[in-house]
Design an enzyme around this catalytic site. Structure first.
Site, mmCIF file in Angstrom:
data_model
loop_
_atom_site.group_PDB
_atom_site.id
_atom_site.type_symbol
_atom_site.label_atom_id
_atom_site.label_comp_id
_atom_site.label_asym_id
_atom_site.label_seq_id
_atom_site.Cartn_x
_atom_site.Cartn_y
_atom_site.Cartn_z
ATOM 1 N N LYS A 138 92.513 43.630 9.521
ATOM 2 C CA LYS A 138 92.403 43.048 8.175
ATOM 3 C C LYS A 138 93.824 42.677 7.744
ATOM 4 O O LYS A 138 94.609 43.531 7.366
ATOM 5 C CB LYS A 138 91.805 44.100 7.216
ATOM 6 C CG LYS A 138 91.000 43.545 6.073
ATOM 7 C CD LYS A 138 91.786 42.735 5.062
ATOM 8 C CE LYS A 138 92.636 43.577 4.153
ATOM 9 N NZ LYS A 138 93.565 42.775 3.331
ATOM 10 N N GLY A 194 98.679 53.807 0.714
ATOM 11 C CA GLY A 194 98.636 54.842 1.754
ATOM 12 C C GLY A 194 97.918 56.093 1.262
ATOM 13 O O GLY A 194 97.120 56.691 1.983
ATOM 14 N N GLU A 242 102.460 53.728 7.822
ATOM 15 C CA GLU A 242 103.857 53.303 7.725
ATOM 16 C C GLU A 242 104.015 52.739 6.324
ATOM 17 O O GLU A 242 103.460 51.690 6.009
ATOM 18 C CB GLU A 242 104.166 52.281 8.824
ATOM 19 C CG GLU A 242 105.651 52.148 9.089
ATOM 20 C CD GLU A 242 106.288 51.088 8.224
ATOM 21 O OE1 GLU A 242 106.793 51.450 7.131
ATOM 22 O OE2 GLU A 242 106.271 49.925 8.611
ATOM 23 N N CYS A 246 110.194 47.128 4.255
ATOM 24 C CA CYS A 246 110.057 48.540 3.871
ATOM 25 C C CYS A 246 111.346 49.286 4.149
ATOM 26 O O CYS A 246 111.635 50.289 3.514
ATOM 27 C CB CYS A 246 108.857 49.164 4.568
ATOM 28 S SG CYS A 246 108.750 48.714 6.281
ATOM 29 N N GLU A 297 110.637 51.964 -5.216
ATOM 30 C CA GLU A 297 110.758 50.841 -4.287
ATOM 31 C C GLU A 297 110.485 49.542 -5.052
ATOM 32 O O GLU A 297 109.441 49.399 -5.683
ATOM 33 C CB GLU A 297 109.747 50.992 -3.144
ATOM 34 C CG GLU A 297 109.848 49.860 -2.141
ATOM 35 C CD GLU A 297 108.902 50.023 -0.963
ATOM 36 O OE1 GLU A 297 107.719 50.341 -1.182
ATOM 37 O OE2 GLU A 297 109.349 49.820 0.183
HETATM 38 P P1 ADP Z 1 101.833 45.404 -0.917
HETATM 39 O O1 ADP Z 1 102.098 46.222 -2.144
HETATM 40 O O2 ADP Z 1 102.992 45.234 -0.029
HETATM 41 O O3 ADP Z 1 100.982 44.192 -1.151
HETATM 42 P P2 ADP Z 1 99.602 46.912 -0.160
HETATM 43 O O4 ADP Z 1 99.773 48.313 0.263
HETATM 44 O O5 ADP Z 1 99.009 46.615 -1.488
HETATM 45 O O6 ADP Z 1 101.019 46.317 0.005
HETATM 46 O O7 ADP Z 1 98.806 46.071 0.911
HETATM 47 C C1 ADP Z 1 98.917 46.260 2.297
HETATM 48 C C2 ADP Z 1 97.577 46.010 2.928
HETATM 49 O O8 ADP Z 1 96.651 46.975 2.416
HETATM 50 C C3 ADP Z 1 96.947 44.653 2.614
HETATM 51 O O9 ADP Z 1 96.292 44.180 3.774
HETATM 52 C C4 ADP Z 1 95.962 44.978 1.526
HETATM 53 O O10 ADP Z 1 94.882 44.064 1.468
HETATM 54 C C5 ADP Z 1 95.479 46.337 1.954
HETATM 55 N N1 ADP Z 1 94.898 47.147 0.876
HETATM 56 C C6 ADP Z 1 95.188 47.134 -0.442
HETATM 57 N N2 ADP Z 1 94.423 48.010 -1.113
HETATM 58 C C7 ADP Z 1 93.620 48.615 -0.204
HETATM 59 C C8 ADP Z 1 92.603 49.631 -0.266
HETATM 60 N N3 ADP Z 1 92.249 50.196 -1.411
HETATM 61 N N4 ADP Z 1 92.001 50.005 0.876
HETATM 62 C C9 ADP Z 1 92.349 49.450 2.053
HETATM 63 N N5 ADP Z 1 93.288 48.487 2.177
HETATM 64 C C10 ADP Z 1 93.920 48.073 1.071
#
Ligand code: ADP
Length: 491
Positions: free
Chosen positions: A184, A242, A259, A293, A394
């Site tokens: 994804k 995370g 990560e 990161c 961050e």
């Molecule tokens: P950023 O803040 O850098 O956008 P995110 O952690 O929000 O990073 O996003 C990283 C990845 O996690 C993306 O592919 C996003 O679609 C996915 N993501 C965001 N929220 C969720 C969630 N609740 N469950 C699973 N994946 C998620």
């Protein structure tokens, strides 16, 4: 911007890739991806959700159950990964263009991502024939040996900052170990993952081994984490997400590797080569527009070299002008989105309000003479105090917080006073000090007199709330295999 359209010879579709076929999302929905340099719509892709994740997981499970993939001769699986690397190499220009248009990064940096993606595929291609168990000298007339087996169906969720490279960091070891995958990609940058799916198919991956579902985190991503038939989640992204993933994975006790974020200290000691440290500190924070990161976002500098270092940095920051990301001379790109620009500008406001001194940047940058796209000037705050929000959180943008120290114990304490522990840098000409800091810093990576180098062969990952599990190198094989102990009675 010079001809900002997706290359016409693009082979991938703008749909989901499930079981070797391109399909629309079950709900028929689509969403737009923007060009961050201009803010204009670049393409539309399918908006997958739980139903599509379910189809992709079923395809991945079925592919895992057959013998065609996990019992393929290891040498053949390695050859297949190598072929993927070859195709990426042949299509490097097209892939670089896609990455530039979808992410905004300068083409010079996109080419580095592609080089590293090729290296990672070839590195793990080599491992396929070297994954073996052990024979163990146990008590009794028994033979005991171990088998190293794939984990099963891997759900990979990746961010937008290095779209192709983050996909490959997961795909390459997962495939090398014989797993099947549902990827994804981030909603902001779905295009290179689709291209990678097409490349996998062209290289000869059996149907269902590598599936891509584009869509949003809260829907498609969350469905992948919650799916009972996914054995492992490999995630790169924010610490906040995370935590959500770790909680959600508890339901089915999935294996996870995370990560996550960082607030990495970059420490300049009094005896450092100040010119080199200024150049290093600049790239530490401004590479990929600070959207790394590992960004060296806290510059800890000895007070005796502070003025000299800072003037070098501010000078360079002033010279960084927005340029066409497709131009090989451009060194600085936009942020990924309006949302990210607003977030980062919010931190700039907090920094000012808390009393840090803004010595460079701090405002939106104009591109092609207008407020278009998501550009921010390279920004430097001096006089940052350890309790300031911009010293702790961050920011994920081109904003550097400079803190001074007067002795090395203070520098180490400041460096380690963070909930994060992803990376750290140390600049010194004293070999003993360098290694003492390397030993005492709480971080998964320490760079000495440099910042940012990485290699497919060297492990990468976080201490503390920067996550757990190590990607790259032989360590990544532990994330994608499990060990079976076999006992044989010899009586
Ligand atoms: P950023 O803040 O850098 O956008 P995110 O952690 O929000 O990073 O996003 C990283 C990845 O996690 C993306 O592919 C996003 O679609 C996915 N993501 C965001 N929220 C969720 C969630 N609740 N469950 C699973 N994946 C998620």
């Amino acid at each position: 911007m010079e001809n900002a359209t997706i290359p016409v010879d693009r082979t991938a579709q703008d749909r989901l890739f499930i079981n070797g076929e391109w399909s629309e999302a079950a709900n028929g929905k689509r969403f737009e991806t923007l060009n961050p340099a201009t803010g204009e719509v670049l393409a539309e892709v399918a908006e997958g959700d739980a139903a599509d994740i379910d189809s992709a997981v079923s395809a991945a499970r079925a592919a895992f159950r057959t013998d065609t993939w996990r019992r393929m001769d290891a040498a053949d699986r390695g050859a297949l990964l190598w072929r993927m690397a070859d195709i990426i190499e042949q299509r490097a220009d097209v892939l670089a263009r896609i990455e530039v248009l979808d992410n905004g990064k300068p083409i010079r940096e996109a080419k580095i991502d592609i080089r590293q993606s090729i290296d990672a595929l070839r590195y793990y291609a080599g491992w396929t024939t070297k994954l073996h168990g052990a024979t163990i000298p146990v008590r009794g007339n028994l033979l005991n040996y171990t088998l190293r087996e794939p984990v099963g169906v891997v759900g990979a969720i990746i961010p937008w900052n290095f779209p192709l490279l983050m996909a490959v960091w997961k795909i390459a070891p997962a495939l090398a170990c014989g797993n099947t995958i549902v990827l994804k990609p981030a909603e902001q940058t779905p295009l290179s993952a689709l291209e990678l799916a097409a490349i996998g198919a062209e290289a000869g991956l059996p149907n269902g081994v590598f599936n891509v579902v584009t869509g949003f985190g809260e829907t498609a991503g969350a469905a992948l984490v919650a799916h009972p038939d996914v054995d492992k989640i490999a995630f790169t992204g924010s610490t906040a997400v995370g935590r959500i993933i770790m909680r959600a994975a508890a339901g089915s006790l999935k294996k996870i590797s995370l990560e996550l974020g960082g607030k990495s200290p970059n420490i300049v000691l009094a005896d450092a080569d100040v010119g080199a440290a200024a150049r290093g500190a600049f790239s530490a924070i401004f590479y990929n527009t600070g959207q790394c990161c590992t960004a060296g976002s806290r510059l800890l500098v000895h007070e005796s070299v502070r003025d000299e270092l800072l003037s070098g940095l501010v000078d360079r920051a002033g010279k960084m002008q927005p340029g066409d990301p497709l131009d090989s001379k451009t060194r600085f790109g936009p942020l990924i989105s309006q949302e990210q620009l607003d977030r980062v500008l919010g931190y700039v406001e907090k920094g000012r309000a808390e009393g840090a001194q803004l010595v460079a940047g701090g405002s939106r940058a104009q591109y092609e003479g207008e407020d278009r796209g998501f550009w921010l000037q390279p920004t430097v705050f001096d006089g940052v105090q350890p309790d300031h929000v911009i010293a702790k959180e961050e920011i994920f943008g081109p904003v550097l917080s400079v803190l001074s120290f007067s002795d090395e114990d203070e520098a180490l304490a400041l460096a380690n006073a963070s909930e994060y522990g992803l990376a750290a840098g140390v600049w010194t000409q004293d070999v003993k000090k360098a290694h003492r800091f390397a030993r005492d810093l709480e971080a998964g990576t320490v760079w000495i007199n440099t910042y940012h180098p990485g290699d497919a062969a060297s492990p990468f990952g976080g201490y503390k709330q920067s996550g757990f599990g190590r990607e790259l190198g032989e360590y990544s094989l532990d994330l994608y295999t499990q060990i079976k102990s076999v006992w044989v009675d010899l009586n």
